[in-house]
Design a protein around this motif. Structure first.
Motif: not given
Length: 289
Positions: A180-197
């Protein structure tokens, strides 16, 4: 290579679409189009807040479709990611969308260089118009209010700010990191893994989330609601309001009475009489937890 194939395992239990649409305030066509997907993902986080009150009240979190519907639709409550995205998945499938459950590794507000956390966050992949769209109604104060192209590196605009998704490697495995762009800084939310559940795959991580001492949901209150004009968040008794750009509007600590009123009048939860002892504990914990 990241598996971009998203199928449709079918709804395990039908959801009452009329009740769900009434709950979120959707009155558009019931057809699997981009316009429908955008409307539902925008309305859901406004109508159904993120909250973990039942965990603090000592109640188990059932993922049974009937129990989730009874809580989030009939009782006017909110829930966390497995409840929120489970309901959203069944609802989208009922409309006719192709949907698969995915799992992600949360990195929100983690210090740089922190060790990887286990995968514990449920998100959805929707196949539409030849692309896979990331949909997520269960990420608290930074919830998505629009679908994102999961396999595009481009900056993507939403009603509540800019996001992008890029490749990262964790332990030699490629994952898609949502930022997410937080005031000009790209901050990670989460990493989506391979494969469906499949739906049953979330049972163990759900049990861990509402019982294990290392899960912050067992020792702190997290509440969020995103409206057309604002994002509201509560971390224990610390209330934060931001506008649609992410700019801070207000932040302050609440008394028990103010916390109760905020949960009812701002977040929109039906505050129960039995919540008072938990709210007193939450205020005592304060923001140091």
């Amino acid at each position: 290579m990241f598996d971009a194939q998203i199928g449709n395992e079918g709804a395990a239990a039908a959801v009452d679409l009329n009740a769900y649409f009434e709950r979120i305030g959707y009155d558009g066509p019931c057809e699997p189009t981009m316009a429908t997907l955008c409307a539902i993902t925008r309305l859901h986080p406004d109508a159904i807040p993120f909250e973990n009150l039942d965990v603090l009240l000592g109640r188990g979190i059932s993922l049974a479709p009937a129990d989730v519907a009874a809580k989030l639709i009939t009782a006017g409550r909110g829930g966390y990611c497995y409840e929120q995205n489970g309901l959203l998945k069944r609802s989208l499938e009922g409309v006719g969308f192709q949907v698969q459950g995915l799992i992600a590794r949360v990195q929100w507000m983690q210090p740089k260089g922190a060790p990887p956390r286990p995968r514990s966050h449920m998100v959805l992949g929707v196949t539409l118009e030849g692309e896979t769209w990331l949909v997520d109604a269960g990420f608290g104060g930074c919830v998505l209010t629009a679908p994102l192209r999961l396999f595009s590196d481009a900056v993507q605009e939403t009603p509540h700010g800019r996001f992008r998704i890029v490749d990262v490697q964790t332990g030699g495995v490629v994952e898609r990191q949502v930022q997410a762009d937080l005031s000009g800084h790209w901050s990670p939310l989460y990493q989506v893994a391979q494969g469906a559940w499949t739906d049953i795959d979330y049972e163990q991580v759900n049990y861990f989330t509402y019982t294990h001492p290392s899960s912050h949901f067992t020792w702190s209150m997290t509440v969020g609601r995103t409206t057309a004009t604002a994002r509201y968040a509560l971390k224990n008794n610390r209330f934060t309001q931001r506008d649609v750009t992410g700019a801070l509007v207000e932040q302050r600590d609440l008394t028990v009475e103010e916390l109760e009123a905020t949960l009812r009048d701002v977040i929109g939860l039906p505050v129960g009489a039995g919540w008072r002892p938990v709210l007193e504990k939450v205020v005592a914990w304060g923001t140091a937890v």
